[in-house]
Design a protein around this motif. Structure first.
Motif, PDB file in Angstrom:
ATOM      1  N   LEU A 367       0.716  -1.254  -0.173  1.00  0.00           N
ATOM      2  CA  LEU A 367      -0.077  -0.007   0.062  1.00  0.00           C
ATOM      3  C   LEU A 367       0.928   1.341   0.075  1.00  0.00           C
ATOM      4  O   LEU A 367       0.620   2.259  -0.735  1.00  0.00           O
ATOM      5  CB  LEU A 367      -0.922   0.155   1.337  1.00  0.00           C
ATOM      6  CG  LEU A 367      -1.720   1.091   1.605  1.00  0.00           C
ATOM      7  CD1 LEU A 367      -2.925   1.317   0.193  1.00  0.00           C
ATOM      8  CD2 LEU A 367      -2.660   1.210   2.476  1.00  0.00           C
ATOM      9  N   LYS A 368       1.884   1.399   0.841  1.00  0.00           N
ATOM     10  CA  LYS A 368       2.741   2.298   0.759  1.00  0.00           C
ATOM     11  C   LYS A 368       3.636   2.685  -0.135  1.00  0.00           C
ATOM     12  O   LYS A 368       3.983   3.771  -0.490  1.00  0.00           O
ATOM     13  CB  LYS A 368       3.517   2.410   2.429  1.00  0.00           C
ATOM     14  CG  LYS A 368       2.361   2.564   3.754  1.00  0.00           C
ATOM     15  CD  LYS A 368       3.311   2.295   4.723  1.00  0.00           C
ATOM     16  CE  LYS A 368       2.075   2.659   5.955  1.00  0.00           C
ATOM     17  NZ  LYS A 368       2.814   2.147   7.486  1.00  0.00           N
ATOM     18  N   ASP A 369       4.406   1.610  -0.578  1.00  0.00           N
ATOM     19  CA  ASP A 369       5.332   1.669  -1.713  1.00  0.00           C
ATOM     20  C   ASP A 369       4.917   1.643  -2.840  1.00  0.00           C
ATOM     21  O   ASP A 369       5.370   2.341  -3.760  1.00  0.00           O
ATOM     22  CB  ASP A 369       6.489   0.748  -1.377  1.00  0.00           C
ATOM     23  CG  ASP A 369       7.248   0.787   0.082  1.00  0.00           C
ATOM     24  OD1 ASP A 369       6.888   1.660   0.787  1.00  0.00           O
ATOM     25  OD2 ASP A 369       7.671  -0.173   0.286  1.00  0.00           O
ATOM     26  N   VAL A 370       4.155   1.012  -3.149  1.00  0.00           N
ATOM     27  CA  VAL A 370       3.458   1.088  -4.774  1.00  0.00           C
ATOM     28  C   VAL A 370       2.096   1.413  -4.876  1.00  0.00           C
ATOM     29  O   VAL A 370       1.664   0.996  -5.851  1.00  0.00           O
ATOM     30  CB  VAL A 370       3.697  -0.391  -5.375  1.00  0.00           C
ATOM     31  CG1 VAL A 370       5.434  -0.570  -5.307  1.00  0.00           C
ATOM     32  CG2 VAL A 370       3.221  -1.589  -4.635  1.00  0.00           C
ATOM     33  N   ASN A 371       1.087   1.459  -3.717  1.00  0.00           N
ATOM     34  CA  ASN A 371      -0.140   1.817  -3.730  1.00  0.00           C
ATOM     35  C   ASN A 371      -1.046   0.698  -4.496  1.00  0.00           C
ATOM     36  O   ASN A 371      -1.712   0.951  -5.165  1.00  0.00           O
ATOM     37  CB  ASN A 371      -0.437   2.957  -4.624  1.00  0.00           C
ATOM     38  CG  ASN A 371       0.648   4.179  -3.993  1.00  0.00           C
ATOM     39  OD1 ASN A 371       1.148   4.985  -5.123  1.00  0.00           O
ATOM     40  ND2 ASN A 371       1.073   4.269  -3.017  1.00  0.00           N
ATOM     41  N   VAL A 372      -0.776  -0.474  -3.922  1.00  0.00           N
ATOM     42  CA  VAL A 372      -1.294  -1.654  -4.466  1.00  0.00           C
ATOM     43  C   VAL A 372      -2.098  -2.370  -3.207  1.00  0.00           C
ATOM     44  O   VAL A 372      -1.572  -2.518  -2.185  1.00  0.00           O
ATOM     45  CB  VAL A 372      -0.597  -2.663  -5.076  1.00  0.00           C
ATOM     46  CG1 VAL A 372      -1.557  -3.757  -5.605  1.00  0.00           C
ATOM     47  CG2 VAL A 372      -0.306  -1.895  -6.443  1.00  0.00           C
ATOM     48  N   VAL A 373      -3.580  -2.489  -3.439  1.00  0.00           N
ATOM     49  CA  VAL A 373      -4.115  -3.210  -2.095  1.00  0.00           C
ATOM     50  C   VAL A 373      -4.297  -4.916  -2.640  1.00  0.00           C
ATOM     51  O   VAL A 373      -4.744  -5.093  -3.553  1.00  0.00           O
ATOM     52  CB  VAL A 373      -5.583  -2.591  -2.056  1.00  0.00           C
ATOM     53  CG1 VAL A 373      -6.165  -3.299  -0.845  1.00  0.00           C
ATOM     54  CG2 VAL A 373      -5.201  -1.079  -1.731  1.00  0.00           C
ATOM     55  N   GLY A 374      -4.092  -5.560  -1.404  1.00  0.00           N
ATOM     56  CA  GLY A 374      -4.400  -7.176  -1.696  1.00  0.00           C
ATOM     57  C   GLY A 374      -5.084  -7.451  -0.273  1.00  0.00           C
ATOM     58  O   GLY A 374      -5.313  -6.601   0.279  1.00  0.00           O
TER      59      GLY A 374
END
Length: 410
Positions: A367-374
Protein backbone atom coordinates in the motif's frame (compact mmCIF):
# COMPACT_ATOMS: atom_id res chain seq x y z
CA UNK A 1 -33.04 -5.50 30.96
CA UNK A 2 -32.14 -6.26 27.35
CA UNK A 3 -29.86 -9.28 27.05
CA UNK A 4 -27.65 -9.61 24.00
CA UNK A 5 -26.35 -12.64 22.14
CA UNK A 6 -22.99 -12.78 23.91
CA UNK A 7 -21.55 -15.03 21.21
CA UNK A 8 -21.04 -11.87 19.17
CA UNK A 9 -18.54 -10.71 21.76
CA UNK A 10 -16.32 -13.64 20.79
CA UNK A 11 -15.86 -12.27 17.28
CA UNK A 12 -12.34 -11.05 16.68
CA UNK A 13 -11.81 -7.40 15.72
CA UNK A 14 -13.86 -6.24 12.75
CA UNK A 15 -14.67 -8.11 9.58
CA UNK A 16 -11.46 -8.59 7.53
CA UNK A 17 -12.52 -6.51 4.55
CA UNK A 18 -13.80 -3.70 6.77
CA UNK A 19 -10.32 -3.45 8.31
CA UNK A 20 -8.76 -3.29 4.86
CA UNK A 21 -11.20 -0.59 3.76
CA UNK A 22 -10.35 1.55 6.78
CA UNK A 23 -6.61 1.24 6.17
CA UNK A 24 -7.00 2.14 2.50
CA UNK A 25 -9.32 5.08 3.26
CA UNK A 26 -6.82 6.49 5.77
CA UNK A 27 -3.96 6.14 3.29
CA UNK A 28 -5.94 7.86 0.52
CA UNK A 29 -6.94 10.67 2.87
CA UNK A 30 -3.28 11.31 3.71
CA UNK A 31 -2.10 10.77 0.12
CA UNK A 32 -4.78 12.24 -2.17
CA UNK A 33 -2.34 12.42 -5.10
CA UNK A 34 -1.68 8.67 -5.13
CA UNK A 35 -3.54 6.30 -7.47
CA UNK A 36 -4.40 3.25 -5.41
CA UNK A 37 -5.09 0.03 -7.34
CA UNK A 38 -7.32 -2.37 -5.46
CA UNK A 39 -6.79 -6.08 -6.04
CA UNK A 40 -8.00 -7.09 -2.60
CA UNK A 41 -11.76 -7.64 -2.42
CA UNK A 42 -13.20 -10.17 -4.85
CA UNK A 43 -15.66 -7.77 -6.46
CA UNK A 44 -16.18 -7.84 -10.21
CA UNK A 45 -15.56 -4.80 -12.44
CA UNK A 46 -16.98 -5.85 -15.83
CA UNK A 47 -20.50 -4.55 -16.61
CA UNK A 48 -23.54 -6.83 -16.72
CA UNK A 49 -23.66 -8.31 -20.23
CA UNK A 50 -26.32 -7.14 -22.77
CA UNK A 51 -28.34 -10.38 -22.87
CA UNK A 52 -28.87 -10.22 -19.11
CA UNK A 53 -29.60 -6.49 -19.08
CA UNK A 54 -32.20 -6.89 -21.83
CA UNK A 55 -34.01 -9.55 -19.81
CA UNK A 56 -33.95 -7.38 -16.71
CA UNK A 57 -35.29 -4.34 -18.61
CA UNK A 58 -38.18 -6.39 -20.04
CA UNK A 59 -39.02 -7.71 -16.59
CA UNK A 60 -39.07 -4.20 -15.14
CA UNK A 61 -41.43 -3.09 -17.93
CA UNK A 62 -43.73 -6.02 -17.11
CA UNK A 63 -44.08 -4.66 -13.57
CA UNK A 64 -45.45 -1.43 -15.01
CA UNK A 65 -48.25 -3.18 -16.89
CA UNK A 66 -51.48 -4.20 -15.18
CA UNK A 67 -51.67 -7.48 -17.12
CA UNK A 68 -48.11 -8.58 -16.35
CA UNK A 69 -47.55 -7.04 -12.90
CA UNK A 70 -46.32 -9.45 -10.23
CA UNK A 71 -46.33 -9.15 -6.46
CA UNK A 72 -44.94 -11.76 -4.10
CA UNK A 73 -43.23 -14.60 -5.89
CA UNK A 74 -42.52 -18.09 -4.54
CA UNK A 75 -39.94 -17.89 -1.76
CA UNK A 76 -38.03 -20.82 -3.26
CA UNK A 77 -37.72 -19.08 -6.64
CA UNK A 78 -39.71 -18.97 -9.86
CA UNK A 79 -39.90 -22.26 -11.76
CA UNK A 80 -38.58 -20.66 -14.96
CA UNK A 81 -35.22 -20.05 -13.24
CA UNK A 82 -35.09 -23.27 -11.27
CA UNK A 83 -35.80 -25.28 -14.42
CA UNK A 84 -32.85 -23.62 -16.17
CA UNK A 85 -30.60 -24.37 -13.21
CA UNK A 86 -31.63 -28.03 -13.29
CA UNK A 87 -31.09 -28.28 -17.04
CA UNK A 88 -27.82 -26.40 -17.48
CA UNK A 89 -25.97 -26.76 -14.16
CA UNK A 90 -26.87 -30.37 -13.41
CA UNK A 91 -28.50 -32.45 -16.17
CA UNK A 92 -25.81 -31.45 -18.65
CA UNK A 93 -23.25 -32.83 -16.20
CA UNK A 94 -25.15 -36.06 -15.72
CA UNK A 95 -26.45 -35.06 -12.28
CA UNK A 96 -30.05 -35.62 -11.22
CA UNK A 97 -31.34 -32.65 -9.23
CA UNK A 98 -35.05 -31.81 -8.97
CA UNK A 99 -36.63 -28.37 -8.90
CA UNK A 100 -37.85 -28.73 -5.32
CA UNK A 101 -34.24 -29.25 -4.18
CA UNK A 102 -33.26 -25.78 -5.43
CA UNK A 103 -33.75 -22.63 -3.35
CA UNK A 104 -33.07 -19.27 -5.01
CA UNK A 105 -31.70 -16.57 -2.71
CA UNK A 106 -30.01 -13.18 -2.66
CA UNK A 107 -26.48 -14.51 -2.16
CA UNK A 108 -24.34 -17.55 -1.41
CA UNK A 109 -22.76 -15.59 1.45
CA UNK A 110 -26.18 -15.25 3.07
CA UNK A 111 -27.03 -18.92 2.62
CA UNK A 112 -23.65 -20.12 3.90
CA UNK A 113 -24.37 -18.22 7.10
CA UNK A 114 -28.11 -18.87 7.35
CA UNK A 115 -27.85 -22.63 6.91
CA UNK A 116 -26.70 -22.80 10.51
CA UNK A 117 -30.23 -21.91 11.63
CA UNK A 118 -31.42 -25.47 10.99
CA UNK A 119 -28.36 -27.22 12.45
CA UNK A 120 -27.89 -28.00 16.14
CA UNK A 121 -25.65 -25.81 18.28
CA UNK A 122 -23.77 -28.86 19.54
CA UNK A 123 -22.47 -29.82 16.10
CA UNK A 124 -18.67 -29.89 15.81
CA UNK A 125 -17.54 -27.72 12.89
CA UNK A 126 -14.48 -28.25 10.69
CA UNK A 127 -13.14 -25.54 8.38
CA UNK A 128 -10.17 -25.43 6.08
CA UNK A 129 -7.51 -22.98 7.22
CA UNK A 130 -7.19 -20.43 5.64
CA UNK A 131 -10.89 -20.00 4.95
CA UNK A 132 -13.54 -17.54 3.76
CA UNK A 133 -14.29 -15.65 7.03
CA UNK A 134 -18.08 -16.02 6.83
CA UNK A 135 -17.95 -19.76 7.58
CA UNK A 136 -16.14 -19.19 10.84
CA UNK A 137 -17.76 -15.95 11.97
CA UNK A 138 -21.34 -17.16 11.56
CA UNK A 139 -20.59 -20.21 13.69
CA UNK A 140 -19.07 -17.94 16.31
CA UNK A 141 -22.27 -15.88 16.28
CA UNK A 142 -24.36 -19.02 16.79
CA UNK A 143 -22.30 -20.29 19.71
CA UNK A 144 -20.55 -23.29 18.16
CA UNK A 145 -17.01 -21.95 18.41
CA UNK A 146 -16.23 -21.69 22.11
CA UNK A 147 -13.64 -19.18 23.28
CA UNK A 148 -10.88 -17.63 21.20
CA UNK A 149 -7.25 -18.46 22.01
CA UNK A 150 -5.04 -15.41 21.48
CA UNK A 151 -1.85 -17.49 21.30
CA UNK A 152 -3.01 -19.90 18.60
CA UNK A 153 -5.40 -17.59 16.78
CA UNK A 154 -8.01 -20.36 16.94
CA UNK A 155 -11.38 -21.00 18.58
CA UNK A 156 -11.40 -23.88 21.03
CA UNK A 157 -14.33 -25.83 19.58
CA UNK A 158 -13.54 -25.38 15.87
CA UNK A 159 -11.52 -28.00 13.97
CA UNK A 160 -8.96 -26.29 11.74
CA UNK A 161 -7.74 -28.22 8.69
CA UNK A 162 -4.59 -26.54 7.32
CA UNK A 163 -4.36 -26.10 3.54
CA UNK A 164 -0.88 -24.83 2.73
CA UNK A 165 1.94 -25.51 0.32
CA UNK A 166 3.20 -28.17 2.75
CA UNK A 167 0.20 -30.44 1.97
CA UNK A 168 -0.36 -29.13 -1.59
CA UNK A 169 -3.49 -27.33 -0.35
CA UNK A 170 -5.33 -30.62 0.16
CA UNK A 171 -7.12 -30.82 3.54
CA UNK A 172 -6.49 -33.94 5.59
CA UNK A 173 -9.05 -35.82 7.65
CA UNK A 174 -8.92 -34.43 11.20
CA UNK A 175 -8.25 -36.58 14.23
CA UNK A 176 -11.57 -35.58 15.79
CA UNK A 177 -14.54 -36.41 13.59
CA UNK A 178 -16.61 -33.29 12.77
CA UNK A 179 -20.36 -33.09 12.21
CA UNK A 180 -20.18 -30.21 9.73
CA UNK A 181 -17.42 -29.76 7.14
CA UNK A 182 -17.00 -26.61 5.06
CA UNK A 183 -15.38 -27.00 1.64
CA UNK A 184 -14.97 -24.15 -0.85
CA UNK A 185 -13.82 -25.43 -4.25
CA UNK A 186 -12.27 -23.84 -6.21
CA UNK A 187 -11.00 -22.34 -3.01
CA UNK A 188 -11.24 -18.81 -1.76
CA UNK A 189 -8.63 -17.57 -0.82
CA UNK A 190 -5.97 -19.98 -2.14
CA UNK A 191 -7.29 -20.33 -5.71
CA UNK A 192 -6.55 -24.07 -5.55
CA UNK A 193 -8.97 -26.98 -5.87
CA UNK A 194 -9.38 -30.75 -5.53
CA UNK A 195 -9.56 -33.42 -8.21
CA UNK A 196 -12.60 -35.67 -8.50
CA UNK A 197 -10.69 -38.49 -6.80
CA UNK A 198 -9.71 -36.26 -3.87
CA UNK A 199 -13.28 -35.02 -3.43
CA UNK A 200 -14.59 -38.59 -3.59
CA UNK A 201 -12.59 -39.36 -0.45
CA UNK A 202 -14.33 -36.53 1.42
CA UNK A 203 -17.76 -37.73 0.34
CA UNK A 204 -16.88 -41.24 1.48
CA UNK A 205 -15.60 -39.84 4.80
CA UNK A 206 -18.83 -37.88 5.35
CA UNK A 207 -21.01 -40.88 4.53
CA UNK A 208 -19.02 -43.10 6.90
CA UNK A 209 -19.33 -40.60 9.76
CA UNK A 210 -22.83 -39.22 9.02
CA UNK A 211 -21.29 -35.78 8.61
CA UNK A 212 -22.61 -32.90 6.54
CA UNK A 213 -20.50 -31.22 3.85
CA UNK A 214 -21.35 -27.58 3.16
CA UNK A 215 -19.94 -27.17 -0.35
CA UNK A 216 -19.39 -23.64 -1.65
CA UNK A 217 -19.06 -23.77 -5.44
CA UNK A 218 -19.21 -20.04 -6.10
CA UNK A 219 -16.20 -20.15 -8.46
CA UNK A 220 -16.98 -23.27 -10.51
CA UNK A 221 -17.37 -21.24 -13.73
CA UNK A 222 -13.63 -20.53 -13.61
CA UNK A 223 -12.55 -24.17 -13.69
CA UNK A 224 -10.38 -24.80 -16.74
CA UNK A 225 -8.75 -28.16 -16.03
CA UNK A 226 -10.21 -31.61 -16.59
CA UNK A 227 -11.06 -33.91 -13.67
CA UNK A 228 -12.10 -30.98 -11.47
CA UNK A 229 -15.76 -31.36 -10.40
CA UNK A 230 -18.09 -28.43 -11.11
CA UNK A 231 -20.55 -29.80 -8.54
CA UNK A 232 -20.07 -32.06 -5.55
CA UNK A 233 -23.05 -34.04 -6.83
CA UNK A 234 -20.86 -35.37 -9.62
CA UNK A 235 -19.56 -37.63 -6.85
CA UNK A 236 -21.66 -40.73 -6.23
CA UNK A 237 -23.42 -40.59 -2.87
CA UNK A 238 -22.86 -36.86 -2.35
CA UNK A 239 -26.59 -36.11 -2.29
CA UNK A 240 -26.77 -38.09 0.96
CA UNK A 241 -24.26 -35.84 2.75
CA UNK A 242 -23.87 -32.46 1.01
CA UNK A 243 -25.54 -29.09 0.57
CA UNK A 244 -24.26 -27.06 -2.36
CA UNK A 245 -24.13 -23.27 -2.63
CA UNK A 246 -23.89 -21.59 -6.05
CA UNK A 247 -23.85 -17.92 -7.00
CA UNK A 248 -24.39 -15.69 -10.03
CA UNK A 249 -22.05 -13.09 -8.53
CA UNK A 250 -18.75 -14.16 -10.01
CA UNK A 251 -19.84 -15.82 -13.26
CA UNK A 252 -22.44 -13.21 -14.32
CA UNK A 253 -21.30 -10.16 -12.37
CA UNK A 254 -24.22 -10.15 -9.93
CA UNK A 255 -22.26 -8.90 -6.91
CA UNK A 256 -24.51 -5.83 -6.83
CA UNK A 257 -27.60 -7.45 -8.34
CA UNK A 258 -27.71 -10.30 -5.78
CA UNK A 259 -28.85 -13.75 -6.82
CA UNK A 260 -27.71 -17.24 -5.90
CA UNK A 261 -29.14 -20.65 -5.14
CA UNK A 262 -28.68 -23.50 -2.70
CA UNK A 263 -29.27 -27.16 -3.43
CA UNK A 264 -30.60 -29.25 -0.54
CA UNK A 265 -31.16 -32.86 -1.69
CA UNK A 266 -34.15 -34.80 -0.45
CA UNK A 267 -31.86 -37.76 0.30
CA UNK A 268 -30.05 -35.67 2.92
CA UNK A 269 -31.05 -36.47 6.49
CA UNK A 270 -30.26 -34.91 9.83
CA UNK A 271 -30.89 -36.44 13.22
CA UNK A 272 -32.57 -35.52 16.47
CA UNK A 273 -30.75 -36.17 19.73
CA UNK A 274 -32.78 -39.36 20.06
CA UNK A 275 -31.54 -40.53 16.64
CA UNK A 276 -34.70 -39.88 14.63
CA UNK A 277 -34.13 -39.02 10.95
CA UNK A 278 -35.33 -35.62 9.75
CA UNK A 279 -35.41 -34.24 6.20
CA UNK A 280 -32.90 -31.38 5.87
CA UNK A 281 -34.71 -30.28 2.70
CA UNK A 282 -37.96 -29.85 4.65
CA UNK A 283 -36.23 -27.91 7.42
CA UNK A 284 -34.55 -25.54 4.96
CA UNK A 285 -37.81 -25.09 3.04
CA UNK A 286 -39.55 -24.11 6.29
CA UNK A 287 -36.76 -21.72 7.28
CA UNK A 288 -36.56 -20.22 3.78
CA UNK A 289 -40.30 -19.59 3.61
CA UNK A 290 -40.38 -18.06 7.08
CA UNK A 291 -37.39 -15.72 6.94
CA UNK A 292 -37.12 -14.92 3.21
CA UNK A 293 -39.59 -13.35 0.79
CA UNK A 294 -37.84 -14.35 -2.40
CA UNK A 295 -35.56 -12.70 -4.96
CA UNK A 296 -37.21 -9.99 -7.04
CA UNK A 297 -38.79 -10.93 -10.38
CA UNK A 298 -36.49 -8.72 -12.54
CA UNK A 299 -33.41 -10.23 -10.91
CA UNK A 300 -34.64 -13.79 -11.46
CA UNK A 301 -35.42 -13.00 -15.12
CA UNK A 302 -31.89 -11.63 -15.40
CA UNK A 303 -30.52 -14.84 -13.87
CA UNK A 304 -32.57 -16.92 -16.30
CA UNK A 305 -30.90 -15.03 -19.18
CA UNK A 306 -27.53 -16.27 -17.92
CA UNK A 307 -28.50 -19.63 -19.46
CA UNK A 308 -29.52 -18.23 -22.87
CA UNK A 309 -27.19 -18.78 -25.83
CA UNK A 310 -26.20 -15.10 -25.89
CA UNK A 311 -25.90 -14.98 -22.12
CA UNK A 312 -23.57 -17.99 -22.04
CA UNK A 313 -21.38 -16.56 -24.78
CA UNK A 314 -21.17 -13.10 -23.21
CA UNK A 315 -20.43 -14.18 -19.63
CA UNK A 316 -17.80 -16.60 -20.97
CA UNK A 317 -16.02 -13.59 -22.49
CA UNK A 318 -16.00 -11.87 -19.09
CA UNK A 319 -14.69 -14.98 -17.36
CA UNK A 320 -11.90 -15.24 -19.94
CA UNK A 321 -11.12 -11.55 -19.35
CA UNK A 322 -10.68 -12.13 -15.61
CA UNK A 323 -8.67 -15.30 -16.09
CA UNK A 324 -6.36 -13.45 -18.47
CA UNK A 325 -5.83 -10.99 -15.62
CA UNK A 326 -5.04 -13.96 -13.38
CA UNK A 327 -2.42 -15.11 -15.88
CA UNK A 328 -0.89 -11.61 -15.98
CA UNK A 329 -0.69 -11.53 -12.18
CA UNK A 330 0.66 -15.05 -11.79
CA UNK A 331 3.33 -14.79 -14.47
CA UNK A 332 4.32 -11.28 -13.41
CA UNK A 333 4.76 -12.29 -9.78
CA UNK A 334 6.76 -15.35 -10.78
CA UNK A 335 9.04 -13.13 -12.88
CA UNK A 336 9.47 -10.95 -9.81
CA UNK A 337 10.63 -13.97 -7.81
CA UNK A 338 7.49 -14.74 -5.82
CA UNK A 339 6.21 -18.25 -5.16
CA UNK A 340 2.66 -18.28 -6.48
CA UNK A 341 -0.36 -20.61 -6.36
CA UNK A 342 -3.86 -20.56 -7.83
CA UNK A 343 -4.87 -18.47 -10.83
CA UNK A 344 -5.69 -21.48 -13.03
CA UNK A 345 -9.12 -22.70 -11.87
CA UNK A 346 -10.03 -19.60 -9.89
CA UNK A 347 -9.63 -15.81 -10.16
CA UNK A 348 -7.45 -15.71 -7.05
CA UNK A 349 -3.67 -15.71 -6.79
CA UNK A 350 -2.13 -16.86 -3.51
CA UNK A 351 1.50 -15.90 -3.00
CA UNK A 352 4.12 -16.35 -0.34
CA UNK A 353 5.21 -13.08 1.24
CA UNK A 354 8.94 -12.29 1.42
CA UNK A 355 10.88 -14.00 4.20
CA UNK A 356 10.85 -12.16 7.49
CA UNK A 357 7.56 -10.34 6.85
CA UNK A 358 4.08 -11.00 8.18
CA UNK A 359 1.16 -10.84 5.80
CA UNK A 360 -0.07 -7.55 7.32
CA UNK A 361 3.44 -6.08 7.02
CA UNK A 362 3.45 -7.04 3.35
CA UNK A 363 -0.01 -5.44 3.00
CA UNK A 364 1.35 -2.18 4.45
CA UNK A 365 4.42 -2.30 2.21
CA UNK A 366 2.39 -2.78 -0.95
CA UNK A 367 0.00 0.00 0.00
CA UNK A 368 2.67 2.52 1.01
CA UNK A 369 5.42 1.71 -1.49
CA UNK A 370 3.49 0.91 -4.68
CA UNK A 371 -0.11 1.84 -3.77
CA UNK A 372 -1.52 -1.63 -4.47
CA UNK A 373 -4.12 -3.26 -2.21
CA UNK A 374 -4.32 -7.01 -1.60
CA UNK A 375 -5.55 -9.19 1.24
CA UNK A 376 -3.24 -10.47 4.03
CA UNK A 377 -3.44 -14.23 4.33
CA UNK A 378 -3.67 -14.28 8.12
CA UNK A 379 -7.04 -12.55 7.79
CA UNK A 380 -8.36 -15.87 6.49
CA UNK A 381 -6.98 -17.87 9.42
CA UNK A 382 -3.74 -18.67 11.26
CA UNK A 383 -2.47 -20.96 8.47
CA UNK A 384 -2.80 -18.02 6.09
CA UNK A 385 0.09 -16.25 7.80
CA UNK A 386 2.96 -15.87 5.38
CA UNK A 387 0.64 -15.74 2.37
CA UNK A 388 -1.19 -12.98 0.50
CA UNK A 389 -4.16 -12.91 -1.88
CA UNK A 390 -4.59 -10.88 -5.05
CA UNK A 391 -7.73 -11.00 -7.18
CA UNK A 392 -8.09 -10.96 -10.95
CA UNK A 393 -11.32 -8.93 -10.87
CA UNK A 394 -9.72 -5.57 -11.67
CA UNK A 395 -9.48 -4.02 -15.10
CA UNK A 396 -6.77 -5.32 -17.41
CA UNK A 397 -5.10 -1.89 -17.43
CA UNK A 398 -4.98 -1.65 -13.65
CA UNK A 399 -3.85 -5.27 -13.35
CA UNK A 400 -0.90 -4.68 -15.68
CA UNK A 401 0.03 -1.44 -13.90
CA UNK A 402 -0.23 -3.06 -10.44
CA UNK A 403 2.02 -5.97 -11.41
CA UNK A 404 4.57 -3.65 -13.01
CA UNK A 405 4.67 -1.64 -9.80
CA UNK A 406 5.21 -4.78 -7.73
CA UNK A 407 7.94 -6.02 -10.12
CA UNK A 408 9.77 -2.70 -9.67
CA UNK A 409 9.25 -2.61 -5.89
CA UNK A 410 12.42 -2.36 -3.83
Amino acid sequence: MININENFLNLQDSYLFSTIAKKVAEFQKNNPDKKVIKLGIGDVTRPIVPAILDAMHKAVEELGNQDTFRGYGPEQGYEFLREKIVEFDYKKRGVNVSIDEIFVSDGAKCDCGNIGDILGIDNVVAITDPVYPVYLDTNVMMGRSGKYNEETGMFENIIYMPVTSENNFVPEFPEKVPDIIYLCLPNNPTGTTLTKEQLEKWVEYARKNKALILFDGAYEAYISEENIPHSIYEIEGAKEVAIEFKSFSKNAGFTGVRCAYTVVPKELKGYTKSGEEVSINSLWNRRHGTKFNGVSYPVQKAAEAVYSADGQKQIKENIEYYMNNAKIIKEGLQEAGFTVYGGVNAPYIWLKVPDGMTSWEFFDKLLKDVNVVGTPGVGFGPSGEGYFRLTAFGTKENTIEAINRIKNMK
